[in-house]
Design an enzyme around this catalytic site. Structure first.
Site, PDB file in Angstrom:
ATOM      1  N   GLY A 111      10.600   3.411  64.964  1.00  0.00           N
ATOM      2  CA  GLY A 111       8.879   3.962  64.115  1.00  0.00           C
ATOM      3  C   GLY A 111       8.672   5.312  63.758  1.00  0.00           C
ATOM      4  N   ILE A 157      11.626   4.370  86.847  1.00  0.00           N
ATOM      5  CA  ILE A 157      12.615   4.746  85.411  1.00  0.00           C
ATOM      6  C   ILE A 157      13.487   2.691  85.537  1.00  0.00           C
ATOM      7  CG2 ILE A 157      15.323   5.032  84.562  1.00  0.00           C
ATOM      8  CD1 ILE A 157      12.956   6.841  84.385  1.00  0.00           C
ATOM      9  N   ASN A 181      15.019   1.121  83.668  1.00  0.00           N
ATOM     10  CA  ASN A 181      16.649   1.124  83.281  1.00  0.00           C
ATOM     11  C   ASN A 181      16.709   2.404  82.954  1.00  0.00           C
ATOM     12  OD1 ASN A 181      18.592   0.802  82.148  1.00  0.00           O
ATOM     13  ND2 ASN A 181      18.085  -0.944  80.868  1.00  0.00           N
ATOM     14  N   GLU A 200       7.924   9.425  73.733  1.00  0.00           N
ATOM     15  CA  GLU A 200       7.613  11.321  73.415  1.00  0.00           C
ATOM     16  C   GLU A 200       8.142  12.511  74.899  1.00  0.00           C
ATOM     17  OE1 GLU A 200       4.139   9.153  73.139  1.00  0.00           O
ATOM     18  OE2 GLU A 200       4.358   9.986  70.953  1.00  0.00           O
TER      19      GLU A 200
END
Ligand code: MOS
Length: 723
Positions: free
Chosen positions: A237, A605, A607, A681
């Site tokens: 996206g 985190i 994964n 991002e």
């Protein structure tokens, strides 16, 4: 990375939907088989400004298989904007064919519906249109007198900028530009829509289902409950699928008019003209510092363009409000209305481009101060977000920089440009600091437990989406963790607007929000089952025993997670540092990115494998900003002339070498209960500056206009000599 058979969070398990994807069984929007389906093709305007004077559809309508041609003449009335130039938000309506007016080149002016795609495409070429054409406004520079302040952005200032500049021993005043860019996810925008008895059901690749259903309902002036969007898989996206684009509305209108399901797939060329892009930004930076490096002043003024009928600004200055400890600070944004399609969010809108300007300017300042650029950043570190007047929930920027120094071998960097050579190659090292907001938003989920022969399986449902980021996997890991069952026993059901409401995928809030929502549903399930047995809340018991004791073979619970009061009192960001080594051929200006090291601090985190993928993707997209990406606008007609992926270049494997990604071990419990922060991002942020700074270190040439092509590099003056 080795595959680890594991359950809960923190393990680098393979994507749970990986097999479905690589075997082609994961269904994307245009792949659903729907009975009685017909096809729509959008027709684009060939002028950028003016109005339609005549539109002759008779020839098209006569063609075999053609069912309908929709234009402003026969389109039904749709919702109207509540003001003349509204902000382009996530729920903004997208009316089509409501007037003769043309605002930009390629605007949809008609839609042909036929039994087959080929029939629709053929007939679309037979439509004859005449226009009353006006000279379009397509040059930012020539229209600067029309610049205005976006409605939803106040000018920001703290302290006294003028005094801060006067107080400085060294100043930098420079302008940086970044071009129009397009996201181009691999999966084309598409929708299959059925309108039946006032209800709309569609397969459409939207990143945020709750907001998209609102936009569609408001466009058609129907209740939101009447709109269902299904999108189990989305092939990327990068922001382009955040908002509802007009092809979705065309297909819906067509289905309503002809009473059959309609499929529309935007062509790759229409991905340029009709699905948004990142706007051109011109960023004026002014920095002042004392000889010891402490910043006395920082101003960031951005001028971009927007459409003639909608406003969208890229918040480039966000980063300059919060990244460094500077007492005097100004941030403004201005928009120039042009006859261009409305730009919108593209991965790290604001930060990706804003950090290019700020982190290039910081490097310029370090060079003028003859200071190590890392020391300059450490000198100006702050644990308080001065822009928001709140402490950061956690900020490990200094740690990211210091660890990067070791991993990268920064000590080998020579301060003087052009002094590290290997034959014809000039070798340069560059660094930049990264920050990206890590929001956490209210999220609901439902968990359905099933007990069979001593095994518990769980389905979790939420209207979340997986845009390639790993949502399925991290949600499965979360449910596995909080129920204490193997990850294989968890089935994640997402991508349906009828499931419990989430904020969707965007703005780096997906992972934290989705997982906490799923966690809450699991915790509620356990609490409710314990309560039935009058058990204490803290009593340890396996979920299988809980169901057995309750004599239940199935049980459902819902949960909603939302930000705490502590969260609201803090500024929540992820941080990182980028290090790049480039080799520049001194005669041709050709350059190679030899190595990149990215150190990130993004909470827990979930994964490492999917997180690693996110950062690599971000670094690659950041490198794309520097080496190739730009959408060019024809200077007289206002159309995009880079109209295929043969013209619009993105990095390929050969362009990207030796990437090392490091995550600092961290849990940010103020950010949310699981300590998770977004990274979707963070990875693209400030990458461009680290490469441009490395190019300066290699060549002494300061490149302030992206992309940095070999011809620009050859033509540039060496600036390091002026010192
Ligand atoms: Mo992101 S640009 O919010 O998909």
């Amino acid at each position: 990375m080795k595959t680890v058979k594991a359950s809960g969070i923190g393990n680098p398990i393979d994507r749970v939907e990986g097999h479905l994807k690589v075997t082609g069984r994961a269904k994307y929007a245009s792949e659903f088989s729907v009975k009685n389906l017909v096809y729509a093709q959008g027709v684009n305007s060939t002028i950028a400004k003016g109005r339609i004077t005549s539109i002759d559809t008779s020839e098209a309508e006569k063609q075999k298989g053609v069912l309908k041609v929709i234009t402003y003449k026969n389109a039904e009335k749709q919702g109207t904007f509540d003001k003349e130039m509204p902000s382009f938000g996530l729920t903004t309506i997208a009316p089509v064919f409501q007037s003769r007016e043309v605002f930009y080149y390629g605007q949809y002016i008609a839609c042909v519906v036929a039994e087959t795609l080929e029939q629709a495409q053929y007939a679309s070429r037979l439509i004859k249109v005449t226009y009353e054409e006006e000279i379009p406004d397509i040059h930012l520079e020539k229209n600067k007198d029309k610049a205005y302040k976006p409605d939803d952005q106040a000018d920001y200032s703290r302290g006294d900028m003028k005094a801060g500049m006067q107080e400085a021993d060294v100043t930098v005043e420079q302008t940086y530009t970044t071009p129009n860019e397009h996201q181009h996810p691999m999966e084309l925008h598409a929708a299959i829509v059925s309108w039946k008895n006032g209800k709309v059901k569609m397969y459409a690749n939207q990143q945020i289902l709750e907001q998209a259903t609102t936009a569609i309902a408001d466009t058609f002036m129907i209740p939101k409950e009447n709109v269902q969007i299904i999108t189990p898989y989305i092939g990327g996206g990068f922001g382009s699928k955040l908002r509802v684009q007009r092809h979705v509305i065309m297909a819906t209108m067509a289905s309503k008019m002809i009473g059959r399901p309609v499929q529309i797939t935007v062509t790759r060329q229409q991905m340029f003209t009709n699905t948004t892009y990142r706007q051109f930004d011109e960023q004026r930076m002014r920095l002042g510092a004392k000889n010891d490096g402490s910043l006395t002043a920082l101003a960031h003024h951005t001028t971009s363009h927007t459409a003639k009928n909608l406003q969208y600004y890229e918040a480039c200055g966000t980063v300059s409000k919060m990244l460094y400890k500077t007492p005097n600070n100004e941030v403004t944004h201005r928009l120039v209305p042009l006859n261009m399609q409305c730009p919108a969010s593209m991965r790290a809108p604001g930060e990706a481009t804003g950090s290019f300007a700020l982190e290039s300017a910081m490097d310029e300042l370090a060079w003028k101060l003859k200071m190590d650029p890392i020391e300059l950043r450490i000198k100006n570190d702050t644990q308080i977000d001065l822009g928001a007047d709140k402490p950061f929930s956690s900020r490990l920027l200094i740690e990211c920089l210091r660890i990067g120094v070791d991993k990268f071998g920064w000590e080998k960097r020579k301060m003087e440009p052009g002094t590290n050579k290997d034959g014809n190659w000039l070798i340069g090292y560059g660094v930049s600091a990264a920050s990206r907001r890590a929001p956490y938003m209210k999220t609901s989920a439902k968990v359905i437990l099933k007990l069979k022969e001593g095994t518990v399986n769980a389905n979790v449902q939420m209207d979340a989406t997986d845009i390639g980021t790993g949502t399925y996997t991290i949600v499965a890991q979360t449910v596995s963790e909080y129920l204490g069952i193997p990850v294989e026993n968890v089935k994640v059901e997402i991508g349906d607007s009828e499931f419990p409401v989430t904020p969707g995928s965007g703005g780096s809030w997906g992972a934290a929000s989705y997982c906490n929502g799923a966690r809450k549903a699991c915790e509620n399930a356990i609490a409710e089952l314990k309560k039935k047995q009058n058990m204490a809340e803290d009593e340890e018991v396996a979920i299988v025993d809980l169901l057995e004791r309750n004599n239940l073979s199935t049980f459902e619970a819902e949960g909603t997670a939302e930000p705490s009061e502590e969260y609201k009192k803090h500024s929540v960001f992820s941080f990182g540092a980028n290090f790049t080594e480039v080799w520049v051929d001194k005669d041709t200006g050709m350059y190679r990115i030899k190595r990149m090291v990215n150190v990130g601090s993004a909470g827990k985190i979930l994964n490492p494998k999917t997180a690693y993928g996110q950062i690599i993707g971000g670094l690659t997209m950041g490198a794309g900003m520097v080496i190739a990406e730009q959408t060019k606008v024809e200077p007289n007609y206002g159309n995009f002339i880079t109209r295929t992926l043969a013209d619009y270049h993105v990095p390929v494997n050969l362009d990207m070498a030796n990437i090392e990604v490091v995550f600092l071990p961290e849990e940010d419990k103020i950010a949310n209960e699981m300590g998770v922060k977004g990274i979707g991002e963070l990875g693209i942020t400030s990458v461009a500056a680290s490469i441009a700074n490395a190019i300066f270190n290699a060549t002494g040439k300061r490149m302030r206009d992206l992309p940095i092509t070999p011809e620009k590099l050859i033509a540039a003056e060496i600036e390091s000599d002026v010192m």
